[in-house]
Design a protein around this motif. Structure first.
Motif, mmCIF file in Angstrom:
data_model
loop_
_atom_site.group_PDB
_atom_site.id
_atom_site.type_symbol
_atom_site.label_atom_id
_atom_site.label_comp_id
_atom_site.label_asym_id
_atom_site.label_seq_id
_atom_site.Cartn_x
_atom_site.Cartn_y
_atom_site.Cartn_z
ATOM 1 N N GLY A 1 -27.573 34.364 29.690
ATOM 2 C CA GLY A 1 -28.241 33.648 28.616
ATOM 3 C C GLY A 1 -29.179 32.585 29.131
ATOM 4 N N LEU A 2 -30.323 32.501 28.478
ATOM 5 C CA LEU A 2 -31.349 31.533 28.837
ATOM 6 C C LEU A 2 -31.120 30.206 28.111
ATOM 7 C CD1 LEU A 2 -34.095 30.930 30.192
ATOM 8 C CD2 LEU A 2 -35.183 31.890 28.169
ATOM 9 N N GLY A 3 -30.669 30.283 26.861
ATOM 10 C CA GLY A 3 -30.477 29.083 26.052
ATOM 11 C C GLY A 3 -30.290 29.470 24.598
ATOM 12 N N VAL A 4 -30.777 28.594 23.694
ATOM 13 C CA VAL A 4 -30.665 28.866 22.263
ATOM 14 C C VAL A 4 -32.035 28.850 21.625
ATOM 15 C CG1 VAL A 4 -28.317 28.024 21.913
ATOM 16 C CG2 VAL A 4 -30.199 26.431 21.733
ATOM 17 N N ARG A 5 -32.217 29.702 20.618
ATOM 18 C CA ARG A 5 -33.450 29.710 19.825
ATOM 19 C C ARG A 5 -33.115 29.106 18.471
ATOM 20 N NH1 ARG A 5 -35.173 34.754 20.249
ATOM 21 N NH2 ARG A 5 -36.674 34.221 21.853
ATOM 22 N N LEU A 6 -33.880 28.094 18.101
ATOM 23 C CA LEU A 6 -33.730 27.461 16.808
ATOM 24 C C LEU A 6 -34.954 27.771 15.973
ATOM 25 C CD1 LEU A 6 -32.564 23.896 17.888
ATOM 26 C CD2 LEU A 6 -31.161 25.867 17.365
ATOM 27 N N GLY A 7 -34.733 27.884 14.675
ATOM 28 C CA GLY A 7 -35.849 28.129 13.784
ATOM 29 C C GLY A 7 -35.431 27.973 12.341
ATOM 30 N N VAL A 8 -36.345 28.317 11.457
ATOM 31 C CA VAL A 8 -36.049 28.306 10.028
ATOM 32 C C VAL A 8 -36.461 29.643 9.441
ATOM 33 C CG1 VAL A 8 -36.286 25.800 9.762
ATOM 34 C CG2 VAL A 8 -38.273 27.250 9.425
ATOM 35 N N ALA B 1 -39.489 34.782 24.107
ATOM 36 C CA ALA B 1 -40.576 35.575 23.534
ATOM 37 C C ALA B 1 -41.890 34.900 23.951
ATOM 38 C CB ALA B 1 -40.441 35.621 22.021
ATOM 39 N N PRO B 2 -42.984 35.666 24.018
ATOM 40 C CA PRO B 2 -44.255 35.085 24.478
ATOM 41 C C PRO B 2 -44.699 33.869 23.664
ATOM 42 C CG PRO B 2 -44.428 37.476 24.288
ATOM 43 C CD PRO B 2 -43.088 37.095 23.727
ATOM 44 N N GLU B 3 -44.397 33.839 22.372
ATOM 45 C CA GLU B 3 -44.854 32.741 21.521
ATOM 46 C C GLU B 3 -43.907 31.530 21.510
ATOM 47 O OE1 GLU B 3 -42.379 35.440 18.900
ATOM 48 O OE2 GLU B 3 -43.884 35.742 20.454
ATOM 49 N N ASP B 4 -42.725 31.663 22.097
ATOM 50 C CA ASP B 4 -41.747 30.571 22.073
ATOM 51 C C ASP B 4 -42.255 29.314 22.763
ATOM 52 O OD1 ASP B 4 -39.671 31.829 20.687
ATOM 53 O OD2 ASP B 4 -38.738 32.604 22.511
ATOM 54 N N LEU C 1 -35.478 27.092 22.592
ATOM 55 C CA LEU C 1 -36.679 27.863 22.310
ATOM 56 C C LEU C 1 -36.957 27.802 20.814
ATOM 57 C CD1 LEU C 1 -34.916 29.239 24.699
ATOM 58 C CD2 LEU C 1 -36.734 30.906 24.645
ATOM 59 N N ILE C 2 -38.212 27.555 20.466
ATOM 60 C CA ILE C 2 -38.594 27.420 19.060
ATOM 61 C C ILE C 2 -39.897 28.159 18.842
ATOM 62 C CG2 ILE C 2 -39.187 25.785 17.224
ATOM 63 C CD1 ILE C 2 -37.615 23.660 18.819
ATOM 64 N N ASP C 3 -39.948 28.944 17.755
ATOM 65 C CA ASP C 3 -41.217 29.592 17.437
ATOM 66 C C ASP C 3 -42.137 28.534 16.833
ATOM 67 O OD1 ASP C 3 -41.489 30.174 14.274
ATOM 68 O OD2 ASP C 3 -39.384 30.260 14.888
ATOM 69 N N PRO C 4 -43.452 28.627 17.089
ATOM 70 C CA PRO C 4 -44.384 27.587 16.649
ATOM 71 C C PRO C 4 -44.359 27.328 15.143
ATOM 72 C CG PRO C 4 -45.455 29.053 18.206
ATOM 73 C CD PRO C 4 -44.111 29.658 17.892
ATOM 74 N N LYS C 5 -44.140 28.346 14.327
ATOM 75 C CA LYS C 5 -44.122 28.152 12.866
ATOM 76 C C LYS C 5 -42.941 27.294 12.432
ATOM 77 C CE LYS C 5 -46.491 32.443 11.841
ATOM 78 N NZ LYS C 5 -46.373 33.794 11.314
ATOM 79 N N ALA D 1 -42.843 22.861 12.944
ATOM 80 C CA ALA D 1 -43.298 21.887 11.949
ATOM 81 C C ALA D 1 -42.158 21.420 11.049
ATOM 82 C CB ALA D 1 -44.409 22.497 11.096
ATOM 83 N N TYR D 2 -41.180 22.289 10.806
ATOM 84 C CA TYR D 2 -40.062 21.963 9.913
ATOM 85 C C TYR D 2 -38.912 21.269 10.638
ATOM 86 C CZ TYR D 2 -42.450 25.244 6.855
ATOM 87 O OH TYR D 2 -43.389 25.891 6.090
ATOM 88 N N ILE D 3 -38.779 21.509 11.936
ATOM 89 C CA ILE D 3 -37.605 20.974 12.647
ATOM 90 C C ILE D 3 -37.946 19.996 13.764
ATOM 91 C CG2 ILE D 3 -36.136 22.925 12.043
ATOM 92 C CD1 ILE D 3 -36.569 24.059 14.828
ATOM 93 N N ASP D 4 -39.215 19.631 13.906
ATOM 94 C CA ASP D 4 -39.600 18.673 14.939
ATOM 95 C C ASP D 4 -38.851 17.355 14.710
ATOM 96 O OD1 ASP D 4 -40.954 17.783 17.184
ATOM 97 O OD2 ASP D 4 -42.663 17.058 16.030
ATOM 98 N N GLY D 5 -38.229 16.843 15.751
ATOM 99 C CA GLY D 5 -37.464 15.606 15.642
ATOM 100 C C GLY D 5 -35.997 15.807 15.301
ATOM 101 N N THR D 6 -35.580 17.055 15.111
ATOM 102 C CA THR D 6 -34.198 17.356 14.743
ATOM 103 C C THR D 6 -33.260 17.171 15.935
ATOM 104 O OG1 THR D 6 -34.856 18.908 13.015
ATOM 105 C CG2 THR D 6 -32.655 19.212 13.935
ATOM 106 N N GLN D 7 -32.074 16.688 15.637
ATOM 107 C CA GLN D 7 -31.015 16.608 16.645
ATOM 108 C C GLN D 7 -29.942 17.616 16.251
ATOM 109 O OE1 GLN D 7 -28.015 13.429 16.700
ATOM 110 N NE2 GLN D 7 -28.684 13.031 18.797
ATOM 111 N N LEU D 8 -29.595 18.491 17.170
ATOM 112 C CA LEU D 8 -28.549 19.476 16.941
ATOM 113 C C LEU D 8 -27.233 18.909 17.457
ATOM 114 C CD1 LEU D 8 -27.848 22.366 15.991
ATOM 115 C CD2 LEU D 8 -28.292 23.124 18.326
#
Length: 107
Positions: A23-30, A49-52, A63-67, A70-77
């Motif tokens: 495993g490389l890490g975690v992908r977060l998104g909405v 992924a190439p766009e991550d 890893l976060i997809d660019p779209k 905008a919704y999760i910037d600044g989030t703490q998991l």
């Protein structure tokens, strides 16, 4: 800004990746869903992924997809245990409202 992990979340992710043996890490998104419109998604990933967009925090690659950024910037998991339940909690400063069932949010 970016997305960060608490120590508890980083430990949990690292333990899981070690247990998986890869495993490389975690992908977060909405994703669009639920009563309020958006829901968080989290998955363990083996390759980017190439766009991550790749961030690193507490030794874990996020890893976060660019779209989604905008919704999760600044989030703490965080990773929390409450009674018999445990799981990830997204502390997102962009959230304006959360649905009653806790499954979705709005920014």
């Amino acid at each position: 800004m970016a997305v960060t992990l608490t120590e508890a979340a980083a430990r949990h992710v690292q333990r899981y990746l070690t247990k998986r043996g890869k495993g490389l890490g975690v992908r977060l998104g909405v994703k669009t869903t639920g009563c309020s419109g958006l829901a968080y998604k989290l998955e363990y990933v083996d390759e980017a992924a190439p766009e991550d967009l790749v961030f690193e925090n507490q030794g874990i690659k996020i890893l976060i997809d660019p779209k989604s950024l905008a919704y999760i910037d600044g989030t703490q998991l965080d990773f929390v245990r409450e009674g018999l339940n445990e799981g990830f909690r997204f502390n997102n400063p962009n959230e304006r409202d959360r649905c009653g069932c806790g499954e979705s949010f709005r920014v």
